[in-house]
Design an enzyme around this catalytic site. Structure first.
Site, short mmCIF file in Angstrom:
data_model
loop_
_atom_site.label_atom_id
_atom_site.label_comp_id
_atom_site.label_asym_id
_atom_site.label_seq_id
_atom_site.Cartn_x
_atom_site.Cartn_y
_atom_site.Cartn_z
N SER A 157 14.56 23.44 70.69
CA SER A 157 13.12 23.53 70.86
C SER A 157 12.97 24.69 69.86
CB SER A 157 12.90 24.10 72.16
OG SER A 157 11.51 24.71 72.14
N TYR B 189 5.53 31.85 70.45
CA TYR B 189 5.33 33.21 70.36
C TYR B 189 5.31 33.92 71.77
CZ TYR B 189 3.66 38.04 69.22
OH TYR B 189 3.36 39.11 69.33
#
Length: 226
Positions: free
Chosen positions: A128, A144
């Site tokens: 991922s 993020y």
């Protein structure tokens, strides 16, 4: 004909990978903890095998049912129960690592004898972007805002172990895929990619030839530079 084993293949990205590789002509063994959940995989033409990546006996029994193997897709994974620091403890960390990282090692090591006799041995580890530090620290990337420690750490480890396996087995093609932010049960169907888009990289890497890439990290747009 290419024979492929996919772990975590009863639903979501794993099941879609089954569908696409069956359509591509692969003989697919769909590994899953509960074979009773494998009706959709069977309907696609896959051979369902009981396989729990946290249980070595289960893995060994599954591998014993496969007469030959060319491609291994290590797709099984869990999100875990910790999504920050206040709810994090060693048990939560260990559970995620045991499935997402050690599980890959268990299955891969058990499958190596079959893969070594293939004319084109291929391994794809599903990681991922959440395991990619550059994106975790870059505002604007989907990764993020993610605060979870175990899942991110486990997927970073998957990227690293892929590189190390590729270095140790240069005759193999061993790569790691990033499905991207895909609408699945994993994220409450909140992702912006379709399930097919989320398997693009995994399927492409599962179909590489002997002259294909190895030790690389790819998403559906191609290679991601480390």
């Amino acid at each position: 004909m290419t024979t492929t084993l996919i772990t975590g293949a009863n639903r979501s990205l794993g099941l879609e990978t089954v569908r696409r590789l069956v359509d591509a002509g692969h003989t697919v063994y769909a590994g899953m903890r509960d074979p009773a959940s494998g009706d959709e995989a069977r309907a696609l033409g896959a051979h369902v095998v009981q396989l729990d990546v946290t249980d070595q006996d289960s893995i060994d029994a599954a591998i014993a049912t496969i007469p030959a193997l060319d491609v291994l897709v290590n797709n099984a994974g869990i999100l875990g129960t910790s999504f920050g620091v206040d709810d994090l403890d060693a048990a939560a960390m260990s559970a995620v690592l045991d499935t997402n990282v050690t599980g890959i090692v268990r299955v891969t090591q058990a499958a190596l004898p079959l893969l070594r006799v293939s004319d084109n041995p291929v391994i794809v580890n599903v990681a991922s972007g959440v395991g990619f530090a550059r994106w975790l620290t870059t505002p604007g990337h989907d990764e993020y805002p993610v605060p979870a420690v175990p899942y991110a750490a486990s997927k970073a480890a998957v990227i690293a172990l892929t590189v190390q396996y590729a270095k140790n087995l240069p005759e193999f093609r061993i790569n790691v895929s990033d499905p991207g932010y895909t609408a699945t049960e994993f994220n409450g169907f909140g992702g912006h990619q379709t399930i097919t888009e989320g398997t693009d990289a995994t399927v492409a890497l599962a179909m590489v030839g002997p002259d294909g890439p190895t030790g690389e990290f790819h998403n559906r747009d191609g290679r991601i530079e480390y």
